[in-house]
Design an enzyme around this catalytic site. Structure first.
Site, PDB file in Angstrom:
ATOM      1  N   SER A 146       0.858  -1.182   0.000  1.00 31.60           N
ATOM      2  CA  SER A 146       0.000   0.000   0.000  1.00 31.60           C
ATOM      3  C   SER A 146       0.892   1.229   0.000  1.00 31.60           C
ATOM      4  O   SER A 146       2.064   1.166   0.408  1.00 31.60           O
ATOM      5  CB  SER A 146      -0.899   0.013   1.240  1.00 31.60           C
ATOM      6  N   TYR A 159      -2.177  -0.568  10.308  1.00 37.29           N
ATOM      7  CA  TYR A 159      -2.177  -0.863   8.876  1.00 37.29           C
ATOM      8  C   TYR A 159      -0.838  -0.495   8.241  1.00 37.29           C
ATOM      9  O   TYR A 159      -0.252  -1.289   7.491  1.00 37.29           O
ATOM     10  CB  TYR A 159      -3.315  -0.093   8.206  1.00 37.29           C
TER      11      TYR A 159
END
Length: 288
Positions: A146, A159
């Site tokens: 990501s 995350y």
């Protein structure tokens, strides 16, 4: 074999029941590949495989919890049996999101949940499949990271930490497999229109903010997947499918301290006044 590894591939895709994983499965099938659609949700994996086969493609569904090494080993065994040989492409995609709370507030159970899927999933996938591909002397591994891997944000530590580690894992593996005939690519998108927000563990405020951002700036998983596979075919280690991801990568590399200070200022003036208020917000508990 063609240098285009995404074409006519024998591919294993984790998290193939929805979102980016399903898009990978469909795109690889459309490029002439055979696809093992893996997901912790067996019905979702079966639905993806069924759609592919109903359109004339070749696919099979296998349930797999990527946080469990025995499940991933079984996935490798079933895949090789179905392919009648080693896979030529492995996509470690399964992932979840946790956000909305600062470090020290986010429950440790959420850290464990996200680390199990987002980090141990790719670790297990690389641990099991990299030796198989190395021995075959051909193929590729795509790890879905990501932009949060290099562009960390307040309240998104869980995350960001997992995705940062996936990026490091990919870079290290790419170096180790250099010259073996096996390519490694890390996919680092920003917002993609998937169900990751709905299936994550987020405060209501963060879920609403993320949903709005995804709606306004997110692109389709199909577009992300096509760009990633094309990058992989060219031998690229990094794939930044959106302009903001590319800009973010350069900014954090050229001026990391400035980036961090700017984030701190934004967080200081935008954070809720009461941490206790954040704790009281209902959070989703549905795993992806």
């Amino acid at each position: 074999m063609s240098a285009k590894r995404s074409h006519n591939a024998s591919a294993v895709v984790t998290g193939a029941g929805s979102g980016i994983g399903a898009a990978f499965a469909h795109e690889l099938a459309s490029r002439g590949g055979r696809v093992v659609c893996s997901d912790i949700n067996e019905d979702a994996a079966a639905a993806t495989a069924h759609t592919i086969t109903s359109q004339g493609g070749a696919a099979v569904a296998v349930r797999c919890d990527v946080s469990l090494i025995d499940d991933v080993r079984e996935l490798a065994e079933q895949s090789q049996a179905w392919f009648d040989g080693p896979p030529t492409l492995v996509v470690n995609n399964a992932g979840v999101v946790v956000g909305g709370m600062e470090i020290g507030e986010a429950p440790l159970e959420d850290w464990s949940w996200a680390l199990g899927i987002n980090l141990w999933g790719p670790i297990h996938g690389c641990h099991v499949f990299a030796p198989i591909l190395r021995l075959a002397g051909y193929g590729g591994i795509i790890n879905v990271a990501s932009a949060a891997a290099f562009g960390a944000s307040p309240n998104l530590a869980v995350y960001s930490v997992t995705k940062s580690a996936v990026l490091s894992l990919s870079e290290t593996l790419a170096a180790e497999l250099n010259g073996t005939g096996v390519n490694v690519t890390a996919l680092c998108p920003t917002f993609v229109k998937t169900n990751i927000v709905e299936s994550g563990r987020l405060t209501v405020e963060s879920a609403e903010r993320g949903g709005r951002a995804m709606k306004m700036t997110g692109i389709s998983p199909q577009k992300v997947v096509r760009k990633c596979l094309n990058t992989h075919d060219r031998g690229g280690v990094y794939c930044f499918p959106q302009l903001d991801a590319k800009v973010g990568w350069r900014v954090t590399r050229l001026a990391p301290a400035t980036y961090t200070r700017a984030l701190g200022l934004v967080h200081r003036f935008s954070a809720p006044q009461s941490a206790a208020g954040r704790r009281g917000i209902t959070r989703s508990r549905t795993s992806g």
